[in-house]
Structures are given as C-alpha cells and as structure tokens.
Design a protein around this motif. Structure first.
Motif, mmCIF file in Angstrom:
data_model
loop_
_atom_site.group_PDB
_atom_site.id
_atom_site.type_symbol
_atom_site.label_atom_id
_atom_site.label_comp_id
_atom_site.label_asym_id
_atom_site.label_seq_id
_atom_site.Cartn_x
_atom_site.Cartn_y
_atom_site.Cartn_z
ATOM 1 N N TYR A 155 -3.858 0.141 3.049
ATOM 2 C CA TYR A 155 -4.496 0.947 2.003
ATOM 3 C C TYR A 155 -5.913 0.412 1.840
ATOM 4 N N LEU B 35 -9.981 6.798 -1.649
ATOM 5 C CA LEU B 35 -9.092 6.306 -0.612
ATOM 6 C C LEU B 35 -9.819 6.562 0.696
ATOM 7 N N GLY C 65 0.133 -1.084 -2.484
ATOM 8 C CA GLY C 65 -0.812 -0.011 -2.777
ATOM 9 C C GLY C 65 -0.931 0.405 -4.220
ATOM 10 N N GLY D 159 0.705 -1.041 3.755
ATOM 11 C CA GLY D 159 0.213 0.245 3.314
ATOM 12 C C GLY D 159 1.163 1.335 3.755
#
Length: 431
Positions: A400, A151, A420, A177
């Motif tokens: 995201y 991430l 996400g 996100g």
C-alpha cells in the motif's frame, strides 16, 4: 465494553446489544456480508448485560482479535439505525468513530469530525474522499495540490514519475498490502490439467513482476505474503514447488499435456491500473510459451460482478488480509469458499476441494489447533499442498503506497509492516 460511547447523529449509547447485532449481521451471508466465511469459527454471540459481550467459538483461535474481529465487516453499527433505515443504511451508516458521514455523491464522500467521540477528537474537522478512477487524473490531483493524499497508481514506473516531478511529496509504504493471486478455473479445459496450470506457473516471471510495480513489493511463494507469520519464504520453499521462471519447462509441460503448440483462452480483467498492469505483463510473458490470453478489460465494478458468477477462466484477485496465516487460505482455497453462479459464493474461483480433493480436512485441523507454533506448521502443510495441486498461484504482495502533501502530517510513522489501515484522527494540514 466501554460505557458511555455514543453513536453518531443522536442514535444513543453503544451497548452489547449493538455489538451482538453487528457480529450476527457480519456472520450472515444473507445480510450481504462480503466476509461472512471468516465467521465460521464463531458459534454464537451473547449479550448477557448491556456492557458484556461473549463470543462463543466452535474451536480455539489464538488470533481471534486480529482475524475475525479485525475484519472490515466487524465494525459496530447501530442496531436501531439499521432497522430504521433499512436499505438506506448503506448510504447513511451510523457508527461511533471519530468521523461521521455527512454526505455521499457518486464520486465524493464527505466526513465531519464527531463532536461526541469518546476518545481523542479529530484534529481535521472535515475530510473529503474522492473516487478518481483515471490514473492520470489522480496523478494531476496530487501534483496540482487539489488533493492532499492519494493511493498511489500501481502501474510500472508511475510512483517514481510522481516523486521525480515533486520530490517534496511524502510517500508512506506499508505491507502486507494487496495479495496478488491468479486462480485457475478447474471446471474449464485445459485448466483442468495440472500440467497446464504448472506450465503457466513456470511461464510467469514472478521476480520481474515484483520488481516492476510498487516499491517494496516482494515475490510470494505460497498464498501468504512474506510479512505473515508462517509464510513460505525463499529459504523454506522446496525447489520443486518454487516455480521459478523457466519457459522451457513450461513448454515441456504443455507438450506432455498434448498441446505442444500452446493454446488460446479468453480471460477478462478489471481495467483498474493495478489489475490491468499485472495482467498485461502476465499476458506478454505467457505469449512467449504460446499461451494466448484473449484479454478483455472491463469496468472494475463489472469485473467483480462477473467473476463472482463463475464466468471467468483465469481470475486475478487483489486483496488485503490481516496477518493471520490461515485467513487467505480460508477465503481462497477451501470448499466452503467456492464461487457460485448466482454470485453468492466466496473467492475460491478455482473450485479447489470440489473439482479435486482440496485441503479442507487439513484446514479444519489447523483452525482447531490452539498451539500457535503447531498451527503455523499446519499452515505450511496447506501451502505445500496448494503448490503441488496448483489451483491458485500467488505472484506478489503489492505494498500500500500513499503519496501525500508534505503539509499533511500524521501523528505516527507508517511502518512497512503496519498494514493498510491508518487512523487519521490526529492528522492535520499545516498552514
């Protein structure tokens, strides 16, 4: 429900009894369910036979499948395993998905492919999920090849720096996100004065913030991010409710509130990169209008524990939602979601609807409206009332962003509106 689905590790067939148990557990705040408020419209769940589940609603919900039943706490677990393991279930959960838990350490979770999965079998037999708190360490891990996906760090310029160092890396971006909202605790002076809250809104340059963090991070106007149906947009937000960056207007409002020289207020925030970056930017912007944020950065877990006990003054919240327009309002702005000093409440950190009249009647009207078009109109009314009272301000919707090894292939294209959650069943690492 589908017949013959098997739970992990020999816990037997998944039946309607397990579904009812899982939904009842998710709706019960005493079970520790973090999203129990989203089940308010579910009156009861019945299991008339082993393969039939009936969800009885208080009122109509045209978006049930993408709201309540798409929540992370709506996952189906084994009733037998929960009752057998008790508190130990948290570290050894039993579901029925394509991967099952093998082990948990303090910073590492190991998953293995479920050999009894009813659908497409996972192509990658083993997945290790590492919790790498330090942003630099996470960056070195993807650049050095010790991990295959991360991430992406959310600090300004962080993603561009990684991609410049290795242009072969792949970048997957999806919206909505994390919705970034700033809650004003209206039980604390001077935040009990709407002029002060609006002064803060004018002093924060939301366009600059959205342009400085992750790619594809749009500014938000209401609580709903632009990717959601019914969201306030650049075109639909009334001029007096836009709160475009205007430091002089902020100073005027502070003077009207009897604070021409500004004020100082203690605030604590998570030290995690996305939280800290956003809060430090806003701290500097507020300093320009003589609002001093006396900021304390703390461990991420401790931050959530402390803010959930109503101990903070200005609360930064980052969180993702399904594309259901009333959901963010339900979680952050109705009286039933009010934060409680014992930590048992919800994410209404401003005490909206309790300290001052909120939107609860309008919310009830919204969730009992079966016509989707009319429901979206009511969401707009709620958004405008929130903007008028300013108990909570939305800043931006951070995308995201996952950066991955180019040899790590996905069986689909990640869409910028995919949300996400991505299935990794068909993901595999090429030689």
């Amino acid at each position: 429900i589908r017949q013959g689905v098997q739970f992990h590790k020999g816990y037997g067939e998944l039946t309607a009894e397990d579904v009812k148990f899982s939904f009842d557990r998710a709706a019960n705040p005493e079970s520790g369910s973090v999203g129990s408020i989203s089940w308010q419209n579910v009156a009861s769940v019945d299991a008339p036979d082993p393969y039939t589940v009936v969800v009885n609603l208080v009122g109509p919900d045209p978006l049930l499948l993408t709201s309540v039943l798409n929540g992370t706490n709506a996952g189906i677990v084994s009733k037998k395993a929960v009752e057998e393991k008790g508190d130990g279930f948290a570290m050894d959960p039993i579901g029925s998905g394509p991967y099952q838990l093998e082990s948990v350490q303090s910073d590492l979770v190991r998953l293995v492919a479920n050999p009894d999965y009813w659908g497409e079998k996972a192509k990658t037999p083993n997945i290790e999920i590492s919790y790498i708190v330090d942003t630099s360490a996470r960056t070195f891990a993807i650049l050095g090849g010790t991990v295959d996906m991360i991430l992406a760090p959310a600090g300004p310029g962080a993603i561009n720096s990684i991609m410049q160092q290795n242009p072969d890396l792949k970048m997957d971006i999806s919206l909505p996100g994390n919705n970034c909202s700033l809650h004003f605790n209206m039980t604390r002076a001077p935040l009990d004065d709407v002029r002060v809250r609006k002064a803060i809104a004018y002093a924060i340059n939301k366009e600059a913030i959205s342009g400085s963090v992750t790619p594809a991070t749009p500014r938000t106007f209401g609580l709903n991010p632009p990717a959601n149906p019914g969201a306030m947009t650049d075109e639909t937000t009334p001029a007096e409710l836009r709160y475009d960056y205007d430091p002089e207007k902020a100073k005027e409002l502070l003077a009207e509130a009897g604070m021409p020289d500004g004020f100082s207020i203690p605030v604590f925030c998570s030290q995690r990169d996305d939280y800290a970056s956003l809060m430090l930017i806003m701290q500097e912007q507020l300093r320009q209008v003589d609002i001093n944020i006396d900021l304390t950065l703390m461990d991420h877990t401790a931050y959530h524990a402390e803010k959930n006990k109503d101990l903070n003054t200005i609360i930064l919240r980052l969180g993702g939602y399904p594309q259901v327009p009333e959901r963010v309002i339900q979680n952050e702005a109705i009286a039933a979601a009010e934060v409680q000093k014992d930590g048992s409440g919800g994410d209404n950190f401003s005490h909206y609807g309790v300290v001052i009249p909120g939107i609860d009647d309008l919310y009830e009207q919204t969730v009992n409206e079966a016509n989707l078009e009319r429901r979206l109109e009511l969401v707009g009314e709620m958004e405008r009332k929130i903007l008028t009272d300013m108990p909570v301000m939305s800043v931006c919707s951070t995308a995201y962003v996952v950066i991955r090894n180019p040899k790590m292939t996905l069986p689909f294209e990640v869409s910028t509106v995919s949300g996400g959650r991505w299935r990794l069943t068909g993901a595999e690492k090429l030689a």
